[in-house]
Design an enzyme around this catalytic site. Structure first.
Site, PDB file in Angstrom:
ATOM      1  N   ASP A 110       0.836  -1.199   0.000  1.00 57.42           N
ATOM      2  CA  ASP A 110       0.000   0.000   0.000  1.00 57.42           C
ATOM      3  C   ASP A 110       0.875   1.254   0.000  1.00 57.42           C
ATOM      4  OD1 ASP A 110      -2.169   1.653   0.149  1.00 57.42           O
ATOM      5  OD2 ASP A 110      -3.030   0.751   1.941  1.00 57.42           O
ATOM      6  N   ASP A 111       0.919   1.959  -1.123  1.00 57.85           N
ATOM      7  CA  ASP A 111       1.711   3.190  -1.262  1.00 57.85           C
ATOM      8  C   ASP A 111       3.215   2.936  -1.302  1.00 57.85           C
ATOM      9  OD1 ASP A 111      -0.728   4.468  -1.149  1.00 57.85           O
ATOM     10  OD2 ASP A 111      -0.368   5.497   0.745  1.00 57.85           O
ATOM     11  N   CYS A 159      -5.405   4.064  -4.285  1.00 56.83           N
ATOM     12  CA  CYS A 159      -5.653   2.708  -3.777  1.00 56.83           C
ATOM     13  C   CYS A 159      -6.884   1.997  -4.328  1.00 56.83           C
ATOM     14  CB  CYS A 159      -5.784   2.740  -2.259  1.00 56.83           C
ATOM     15  SG  CYS A 159      -5.125   4.162  -1.418  1.00 56.83           S
ATOM     16  N   ARG A 190      -7.465  -1.392  -6.841  1.00 57.72           N
ATOM     17  CA  ARG A 190      -7.977  -2.669  -6.338  1.00 57.72           C
ATOM     18  C   ARG A 190      -9.179  -3.142  -7.148  1.00 57.72           C
ATOM     19  NH1 ARG A 190      -5.270  -2.981  -1.197  1.00 57.72           N
ATOM     20  NH2 ARG A 190      -4.010  -1.076  -1.180  1.00 57.72           N
ATOM     21  N   LYS A 205      -6.223  -5.486   3.321  1.00 53.42           N
ATOM     22  CA  LYS A 205      -7.055  -4.303   3.090  1.00 53.42           C
ATOM     23  C   LYS A 205      -7.983  -4.517   1.894  1.00 53.42           C
ATOM     24  CE  LYS A 205      -6.363   0.384   1.354  1.00 53.42           C
ATOM     25  NZ  LYS A 205      -5.447   1.530   1.258  1.00 53.42           N
ATOM     26  N   HIS A 223     -11.066  -2.070   0.906  1.00 56.60           N
ATOM     27  CA  HIS A 223     -11.265  -0.723   0.355  1.00 56.60           C
ATOM     28  C   HIS A 223     -12.181  -0.702  -0.866  1.00 56.60           C
ATOM     29  CE1 HIS A 223      -9.202   3.477  -0.288  1.00 56.60           C
ATOM     30  NE2 HIS A 223     -10.414   3.559   0.248  1.00 56.60           N
ATOM     31  N   HIS A 266       1.234   2.367   4.109  1.00 57.85           N
ATOM     32  CA  HIS A 266       0.331   3.526   4.133  1.00 57.85           C
ATOM     33  C   HIS A 266       0.371   4.193   5.512  1.00 57.85           C
ATOM     34  CE1 HIS A 266      -3.411   5.808   3.814  1.00 57.85           C
ATOM     35  NE2 HIS A 266      -3.597   5.393   2.560  1.00 57.85           N
ATOM     36  N   ASP A 313       0.101  -0.644  -5.051  1.00 57.11           N
ATOM     37  CA  ASP A 313      -1.193  -0.219  -5.601  1.00 57.11           C
ATOM     38  C   ASP A 313      -1.140   1.136  -6.294  1.00 57.11           C
ATOM     39  OD1 ASP A 313      -0.844   1.225  -3.247  1.00 57.11           O
ATOM     40  OD2 ASP A 313      -2.923   1.026  -2.587  1.00 57.11           O
ATOM     41  N   ASN A 314      -0.088   1.887  -6.085  1.00 55.86           N
ATOM     42  CA  ASN A 314       0.097   3.193  -6.726  1.00 55.86           C
ATOM     43  C   ASN A 314       1.484   3.692  -6.355  1.00 55.86           C
ATOM     44  OD1 ASN A 314      -2.357   3.817  -4.368  1.00 55.86           O
ATOM     45  ND2 ASN A 314      -0.318   4.635  -3.981  1.00 55.86           N
ATOM     46  N   LYS A 356       1.851   9.535  -5.852  1.00 56.60           N
ATOM     47  CA  LYS A 356       0.459   9.090  -5.727  1.00 56.60           C
ATOM     48  C   LYS A 356      -0.529  10.227  -5.966  1.00 56.60           C
ATOM     49  CE  LYS A 356      -2.745   7.251  -2.213  1.00 56.60           C
ATOM     50  NZ  LYS A 356      -2.855   6.753  -0.816  1.00 56.60           N
TER      51      LYS A 356
END
Length: 536
Positions: free
Chosen positions: A13-14, A51, A55, A113, A115, A211, A317-318, A375
């Site tokens: 994540d990030d 994010c 996904r 996660k 989301h 994150h 994810d990014n 991001k």
């Protein structure tokens, strides 16, 4: 018939492009590095710029504007509410990968996660996962710590509670000693051990690390004490040199200059530098702990004799998170004041459960270099992410691929490997969207040089920021005040840093891409002209 492959899809994540060792980083990630060395590193793999859109694309193979996350649920503005594709959760216009694999006999397991929706009918259990333990919102305190909330609580904190669900049961409490990455590793291992050994599995392990809020076990943070005292620019140069050495970028690559709202490292007070370096130390510890948990899962599969029959994909994810959260009124008018009242962000406490920090744009751009920004932007720094594949049946050991690929390719690839046909336009009596991505099977097996040819067109849009790409040509539109509010044109083959705008010298190429953009809007249902959430 040969044994069907298992799947393990891991999402960070990030995570920045150069954070892990195999992508040029100094952070200790031995388990991911081993997967990379035994597999294939992708240097031109693309996601959405944040994010939840990513996904939705990962699990459906189509664009996020079709799948229900046209914008993040947290960012819905009045102009977007009620519009098709902007439901804020994975909608009924798509069938999810776990739904199709489960229907085909796979065990579908998830820990991490989500989301993609908060309500019971929107949870992982409702979208095809047999077993799941998940954080439903987009972020939360990694230790589950939450101060009392009241009417003064900033929106960003109210929108990121420690809301977890296991299968159909929402959890009121978390166990003693809870830490997100460890909990996700524990749960996935539990589900793998309890599974029906006669059936193949699809395991989804999307971490909520690294994150914000940046939090990690103290003993790991201490390993990085002093490592980042030279500041983000020194780290940026160090990583760029390593990326070149590894062959992940060209030796003569021109890196985009740093764009930041914060002061230069040398202009900061001693305490400001110390706190900023500590935040980066904690970030590094989060990445290392995530890697340790990945290692636990991989080691289990190896001991079970399943690893070489498991298609392993790891990705971020990014791009790295460079936002200064305090700069966005939408996140709450008194965010820093609230944190001062309810958290302890003193130097020695940063990284603990009752601290709440992020690391800002300069550290993020150390991780996204040579790309532009980070991001949330549709520039390369926001959408080009680290990715690797380990699958001995197909991928070349220790190889590096510079071919374009997109997160929308994952669902078609896994379905192809599983021998499962996507149902097309109808599934269980309802109309659904077909995947826009392409299977990697021919590419990974060496039959073709890439999954996409130079005619492939891919679009991006989020928060009013736009991009359209065909081959190596890319047009980018960033609205004011974050950009020039006009289309810019780049040749990524010669200018991966998006530095030299060719809009004036190549008007024909720009016009061609703008026509592709219009088709992309028509096909996906992008709502143009809505006020950008990030600058309202």
């Amino acid at each position: 018939m040969s044994k069907r492959p298992n799947f393990l899809v891991i999402v960070a994540d990030d995570l920045g492009f150069s954070d892990i060792g195999a992508f040029g980083g100094e952070i200790a990630t031995p388990n991911l590095d081993a997967l990379a060395i035994a597999g294939l590193r992708l240097t031109d793999f693309h996601t959405a710029s944040t994010c939840s859109p990513t996904r939705s694309m990962l699990l459906t193979g189509t664009d996020h504007h079709i799948a229900g996350i046209g914008t993040m649920a947290e960012a819905l503005t009045p102009e977007l509410e009620g519009k098709p594709g902007y439901e804020g959760h994975l909608n009924e216009r798509v069938v999810a990968l776990p739904e199709l694999l489960r229907e085909a006999g796979y065990q579908t397991l998830m820990a991490g996660k989500w989301h993609l929706g908060l309500k019971p009918e929107q949870t992982p259990h409702a979208r095809g996962f047999e077993r799941s333990f998940s954080l439903l919102p987009g972020a939360a305190n990694h230790y589950g710590f939450e101060p009392p909330y009241d009417e003064s609580t900033p929106r960003i904190l109210k929108g990121t509670p420690a809301l977890y669900v296991e299968d159909e049961r929402y959890l009121d409490t978390l166990p003693e000693g809870f830490y997100s990455s460890d909990a996700f590793g524990d749960k996935l291992l539990q589900y793998l051990k309890e599974r029906d050994q006669s059936r193949p599995f699809f395991a989804y392990l999307p971490f909520s690390a690294p994150h914000w809020p940046l939090q990690a076990p103290r003993e790991i943070v201490e390993k990085y004490r002093g490592r980042y005292d030279a500041g983000p620019e020194a780290l940026r140069q160090e990583r760029l040199a390593r990326l070149k050495e590894l062959g992940l970028v060209e030796a003569d690559v021109e890196a985009h200059p740093v764009l930041a709202l914060t002061r230069e490292w040398e202009a900061l007070e001693d305490e400001e530098r110390a706190k900023s370096a500590r935040a980066m130390e904690v970030y590094a510890a989060m990445v290392e702990r995530m890697d340790w948990n990945i290692g636990r899962v991989v080691d289990y599969l190896r001991r079970q004799g399943e690893l070489d029959n498991t298609f392993v994909l790891f990705m971020s994810d990014n791009g790295a998170e460079g936002a200064l959260l305090e700069a966005f009124p939408k996140f709450g008018p008194d965010l820093l004041g609230f944190l001062d009242r309810h958290y302890d962000n003193s130097l020695e406490n940063i990284g603990r459960a009752n601290s709440y920090v992020w690391y800002g744009p300069r550290w993020a751009q150390a991780a996204t270099a040579p790309s532009r920004l980070y991001k949330a932007f549709t520039t390369q720094g926001g959408i080009r992410v680290p990715a690797l594949v380990r699958y001995p049946r197909l991928s070349r050991q220790g190889a590096i691929s510079h071919a374009f690929a997109t997160v929308m390719d994952v669902t078609p690839t896994l379905l192809d490997l599983a021998g499962v046909r996507h149902p097309g336009k109808r599934w269980r009596g309802r109309e659904i969207a077909e995947p826009r991505g392409r299977s990697w099977l021919g590419w990974l097996s060496g039959e073709t040089e890439a999954a996409h040819d130079e005619n492939t067109v891919t679009g991006w849009e989020l928060f009013g920021m736009r991009a359209i790409r065909q081959g190596d040509w890319k047009a980018v539109y960033l609205p004011a005040p974050v950009g020039p509010a006009t289309w810019q044109l780049y040749d990524l083959a010669r200018d991966p840093g998006e530095i030299h705008d060719l809009a004036d010298s190549q008007p024909g190429k720009l016009a061609e891409l703008i026509e592709h953009w219009k088709r992309y809007v028509s096909e996906t249902g992008v709502v143009e002209g809505a006020s950008p959430f990030l600058v309202r």
